[in-house]
Scaffold this motif. Structure first.
Motif, PDB file in Angstrom:
ATOM      1  N   HIS A 123       0.839  -1.202   0.000  1.00 44.37           N
ATOM      2  CA  HIS A 123       0.000   0.000   0.000  1.00 44.37           C
ATOM      3  C   HIS A 123       0.870   1.247   0.000  1.00 44.37           C
ATOM      4  O   HIS A 123       1.861   1.321   0.739  1.00 44.37           O
ATOM      5  CB  HIS A 123      -0.896   0.049   1.246  1.00 44.37           C
ATOM      6  CG  HIS A 123      -1.892  -1.040   1.331  1.00 44.37           C
ATOM      7  ND1 HIS A 123      -3.117  -0.987   0.680  1.00 44.37           N
ATOM      8  CD2 HIS A 123      -1.868  -2.220   2.001  1.00 44.37           C
ATOM      9  CE1 HIS A 123      -3.796  -2.092   0.962  1.00 44.37           C
ATOM     10  NE2 HIS A 123      -3.056  -2.861   1.753  1.00 44.37           N
ATOM     11  N   GLU A 144      -8.222   7.443   0.761  1.00 42.90           N
ATOM     12  CA  GLU A 144      -7.893   6.055   1.074  1.00 42.90           C
ATOM     13  C   GLU A 144      -8.927   5.101   0.500  1.00 42.90           C
ATOM     14  O   GLU A 144      -8.587   4.064  -0.092  1.00 42.90           O
ATOM     15  CB  GLU A 144      -7.787   5.853   2.594  1.00 42.90           C
ATOM     16  CG  GLU A 144      -7.431   4.410   2.959  1.00 42.90           C
ATOM     17  CD  GLU A 144      -7.428   4.169   4.465  1.00 42.90           C
ATOM     18  OE1 GLU A 144      -6.337   4.097   5.033  1.00 42.90           O
ATOM     19  OE2 GLU A 144      -8.525   4.040   5.030  1.00 42.90           O
ATOM     20  N   GLY A 148      -7.146   2.838  -2.123  1.00 40.86           N
ATOM     21  CA  GLY A 148      -6.536   1.719  -1.414  1.00 40.86           C
ATOM     22  C   GLY A 148      -5.227   2.077  -0.741  1.00 40.86           C
ATOM     23  O   GLY A 148      -4.522   1.203  -0.218  1.00 40.86           O
ATOM     24  N   HIS A 149      -4.900   3.372  -0.758  1.00 38.92           N
ATOM     25  CA  HIS A 149      -3.707   3.824  -0.044  1.00 38.92           C
ATOM     26  C   HIS A 149      -3.920   3.642   1.463  1.00 38.92           C
ATOM     27  O   HIS A 149      -5.012   3.313   1.922  1.00 38.92           O
ATOM     28  CB  HIS A 149      -3.405   5.291  -0.360  1.00 38.92           C
ATOM     29  CG  HIS A 149      -3.077   5.547  -1.794  1.00 38.92           C
ATOM     30  ND1 HIS A 149      -2.636   4.567  -2.658  1.00 38.92           N
ATOM     31  CD2 HIS A 149      -3.125   6.701  -2.538  1.00 38.92           C
ATOM     32  CE1 HIS A 149      -2.428   5.084  -3.852  1.00 38.92           C
ATOM     33  NE2 HIS A 149      -2.717   6.377  -3.813  1.00 38.92           N
ATOM     34  N   MET A 150      -2.876   3.881   2.251  1.00 36.38           N
ATOM     35  CA  MET A 150      -2.903   3.604   3.687  1.00 36.38           C
ATOM     36  C   MET A 150      -2.529   4.866   4.457  1.00 36.38           C
ATOM     37  O   MET A 150      -1.455   5.435   4.254  1.00 36.38           O
ATOM     38  CB  MET A 150      -1.908   2.472   3.983  1.00 36.38           C
ATOM     39  CG  MET A 150      -1.836   2.018   5.413  1.00 36.38           C
ATOM     40  SD  MET A 150      -0.855   0.482   5.536  1.00 36.38           S
ATOM     41  CE  MET A 150       0.781   1.062   5.070  1.00 36.38           C
ATOM     42  N   GLY A 164      -7.653   2.341   8.709  1.00 27.68           N
ATOM     43  CA  GLY A 164      -8.182   1.491   7.653  1.00 27.68           C
ATOM     44  C   GLY A 164      -9.702   1.451   7.713  1.00 27.68           C
ATOM     45  O   GLY A 164     -10.264   1.198   8.787  1.00 27.68           O
ATOM     46  N   ASN A 165     -10.354   1.708   6.584  1.00 32.63           N
ATOM     47  CA  ASN A 165     -11.809   1.617   6.532  1.00 32.63           C
ATOM     48  C   ASN A 165     -12.225   0.153   6.584  1.00 32.63           C
ATOM     49  O   ASN A 165     -11.738  -0.655   5.777  1.00 32.63           O
ATOM     50  CB  ASN A 165     -12.330   2.284   5.258  1.00 32.63           C
ATOM     51  CG  ASN A 165     -13.841   2.374   5.227  1.00 32.63           C
ATOM     52  OD1 ASN A 165     -14.530   1.370   5.019  1.00 32.63           O
ATOM     53  ND2 ASN A 165     -14.356   3.573   5.425  1.00 32.63           N
ATOM     54  N   THR A 168     -13.750  -1.116   3.118  1.00 38.62           N
ATOM     55  CA  THR A 168     -12.969  -1.096   1.875  1.00 38.62           C
ATOM     56  C   THR A 168     -11.534  -1.588   2.077  1.00 38.62           C
ATOM     57  O   THR A 168     -11.023  -2.361   1.272  1.00 38.62           O
ATOM     58  CB  THR A 168     -12.938   0.331   1.286  1.00 38.62           C
ATOM     59  OG1 THR A 168     -12.366   1.230   2.245  1.00 38.62           O
ATOM     60  CG2 THR A 168     -14.343   0.785   0.932  1.00 38.62           C
ATOM     61  N   PHE A 169     -10.884  -1.158   3.130  1.00 39.70           N
ATOM     62  CA  PHE A 169      -9.522  -1.601   3.414  1.00 39.70           C
ATOM     63  C   PHE A 169      -9.535  -2.991   4.041  1.00 39.70           C
ATOM     64  O   PHE A 169      -8.709  -3.852   3.714  1.00 39.70           O
ATOM     65  CB  PHE A 169      -8.839  -0.604   4.358  1.00 39.70           C
ATOM     66  CG  PHE A 169      -7.346  -0.708   4.395  1.00 39.70           C
ATOM     67  CD1 PHE A 169      -6.551   0.056   3.549  1.00 39.70           C
ATOM     68  CD2 PHE A 169      -6.721  -1.565   5.288  1.00 39.70           C
ATOM     69  CE1 PHE A 169      -5.167  -0.037   3.591  1.00 39.70           C
ATOM     70  CE2 PHE A 169      -5.341  -1.664   5.343  1.00 39.70           C
ATOM     71  CZ  PHE A 169      -4.556  -0.899   4.485  1.00 39.70           C
ATOM     72  N   GLU A 173      -6.807  -6.896   6.942  1.00 40.09           N
ATOM     73  CA  GLU A 173      -5.708  -6.284   6.194  1.00 40.09           C
ATOM     74  C   GLU A 173      -5.046  -5.179   7.024  1.00 40.09           C
ATOM     75  O   GLU A 173      -3.823  -5.034   7.011  1.00 40.09           O
ATOM     76  CB  GLU A 173      -6.224  -5.727   4.866  1.00 40.09           C
ATOM     77  CG  GLU A 173      -5.192  -5.000   4.019  1.00 40.09           C
ATOM     78  CD  GLU A 173      -4.046  -5.886   3.535  1.00 40.09           C
ATOM     79  OE1 GLU A 173      -3.099  -5.337   2.927  1.00 40.09           O
ATOM     80  OE2 GLU A 173      -4.075  -7.121   3.755  1.00 40.09           O
ATOM     81  N   LEU A 174      -5.859  -4.420   7.735  1.00 38.23           N
ATOM     82  CA  LEU A 174      -5.313  -3.388   8.609  1.00 38.23           C
ATOM     83  C   LEU A 174      -4.426  -4.005   9.673  1.00 38.23           C
ATOM     84  O   LEU A 174      -3.307  -3.524   9.928  1.00 38.23           O
ATOM     85  CB  LEU A 174      -6.459  -2.605   9.267  1.00 38.23           C
ATOM     86  CG  LEU A 174      -6.059  -1.563  10.316  1.00 38.23           C
ATOM     87  CD1 LEU A 174      -5.180  -0.469   9.703  1.00 38.23           C
ATOM     88  CD2 LEU A 174      -7.302  -0.941  10.960  1.00 38.23           C
ATOM     89  N   CYS A 177      -1.096  -5.133   8.181  1.00 34.35           N
ATOM     90  CA  CYS A 177      -0.178  -4.017   7.941  1.00 34.35           C
ATOM     91  C   CYS A 177       0.444  -3.517   9.247  1.00 34.35           C
ATOM     92  O   CYS A 177       1.622  -3.150   9.288  1.00 34.35           O
ATOM     93  CB  CYS A 177      -0.919  -2.885   7.226  1.00 34.35           C
ATOM     94  SG  CYS A 177      -1.456  -3.304   5.549  1.00 34.35           S
TER      95      CYS A 177
END
Length: 399
Positions: A123, A144, A148-150, A164-165, A168-169, A173-174, A177
């Motif tokens: 990301h 974001e 899809g950026h972070m 992170g949403n 969507t994120f 996944e959050l 990361c």
């Protein structure tokens, strides 16, 4: 078993009472969180703190010293090299931190760290600055979601935070990361106290709301603490507020998350109505997070008043063989420049319904470390402090 069956240690996060002798080397000359709040606010209605003797320990504009203070009072000095939450709390439990945690408040995280984080997570990083968690969502949340950026940001504390949403994120996944970020920030040059996952929901600016799925990736204490010693000896070690995160669960038998400092006091009062033997360790973070960092002395003063109301409720349910200790972990002078913590001494206000001694204790070597607290608590329960810890007990003074 010692004199006290239960000890309640409550940290009024950032309520310093005057600059440390070495404050100049931290850029904090002349700081005084409590004193400058008192000088600024139109009122400071704290009858319970008054009767315990807080104004006897530190002069306050609106509050007269008590003729007969109920508590034993002392000014504690920090031995560790730092002025952050983890350093202060860890020292209370016996750990001296010689190498301070790094903050990235002024310029964000270095390009080398961001580049590696982007490569490992897949990301692109946006943000990379010190910011309020709600403000940065309004600024970058829509970007974001669209790209899809972070979002990566920090604060005046030693933290790396990633937003992170959840829709969507993705929550997992959050977390993935953040686990990568935690691994990267174990390097000495990037070593932060905590990596924090900050999930949120919403689709557009003004509607973003952070959720309760926050997760902290903290460093474990650098060695066993008073908490480990008490737990290993079979005593309860109950945490309220962010104590769990600060110690990464080490040495705790029960954890309670708080929604606010008032809620944290309500939880502590409920715990005081239960049966247990050991320690209840509470952190009240709103003083620091809502008012100190935001340089709002009026709000800080009102928070102290709200605390005093709940303190009165707690005092009513304390038993003869309970010990209550109020303290702080550093300063955060809301009248000072910038938004950072301030290097200050902190209060120790110790009270029990059975206590015969009271008043301001004469300055002595034991007070030159926050670790007097952990050493005194373990001494009370007849438990030895772990090897390599600091601090000496003053239990004989709290009788």
């Amino acid at each position: 078993m010692g004199k006290y069956q239960r000890v309640f240690l409550i940290v009024l996060d950032s309520l310093g009472i005057g600059a440390m002798p070495d404050a100049e080397s931290f850029g904090d000359t002349g700081t005084d969180t409590l004193g400058h709040i008192s000088d600024t606010v139109p009122h400071l209605n704290i009858p319970n703190l008054k009767k315990l003797g807080l104004a006897n320990l530190h002069p306050l504009k609106q509050v007269e010293p008590s003729e007969h203070p109920l508590a034993c009072l002392a000014r504690l000095y920090e031995k560790s090299n730092g002025k952050d939450t983890m350093t202060g709390h860890w020292e209370m439990m016996g750990i001296e931190t010689k190498k301070p945690f790094i903050t990235f408040t002024e310029h964000g995280f270095p390009p080398e760290l961001i580049k590696e984080l982007e490569a490992r997570t897949g990301h692109k990083v946006i943000g990379n600055k010190s910011a309020s968690g709600t403000e940065i969502l309004d600024e970058l949340g829509e970007e974001e979601i669209a790209t899809g950026h972070m979002i990566v940001y920090t604060s005046a504390d030693s933290v790396l935070q990633i937003c992170g949403n959840e829709e969507t994120f993705g929550l997992q996944e959050l977390y993935r990361c953040c686990e990568i970020a935690r691994e990267l920030t174990m390097k000495d040059e990037w070593r932060v106290g905590r990596v924090i996952a900050r999930p949120y929901v919403g689709k557009k600016r003004g509607e973003f709301v952070r959720t309760s799925n926050r997760h902290d990736y903290a460093l474990k204490p650098t060695g066993p603490t008073a908490l480990n010693a008490l737990k290993d000896a079979g005593y309860s070690c109950i945490s309220v507020g962010k104590i769990y995160d600060i110690f990464d669960s080490e040495g705790l038998t029960e954890s309670n998350k708080s929604k606010s400092s008032v809620h944290g006091m309500e939880q502590t009062i409920d715990i005081a109505k239960r049966e247990f033997k050991g320690l209840c360790f509470t952190n009240l973070v709103d003083f620091d997070a809502l008012w100190g960092h935001r340089r709002n002395p009026i709000g800080y003063g009102e928070e102290i008043e709200r605390f005093d109301v709940k303190l009165g409720e707690l005092l009513k349910v304390l038993r003869e063989d309970d010990l209550l200790i109020l303290t702080a972990d550093h300063g955060n002078d809301p009248t000072y420049t910038g938004t950072d913590h301030t290097r200050e001494t902190v209060p120790m206000v110790a009270y029990s319904p059975s206590m015969k001694n009271s008043g301001v204790l004469k300055d002595r070597e034991a007070f030159h470390t926050f670790a007097v607290l952990g050493a005194t608590i373990t001494d009370n329960f007849g438990v030895a402090m772990p090897k390599g810890t600091i601090g000496q007990s003053i239990l004989n003074l709290l009788q």
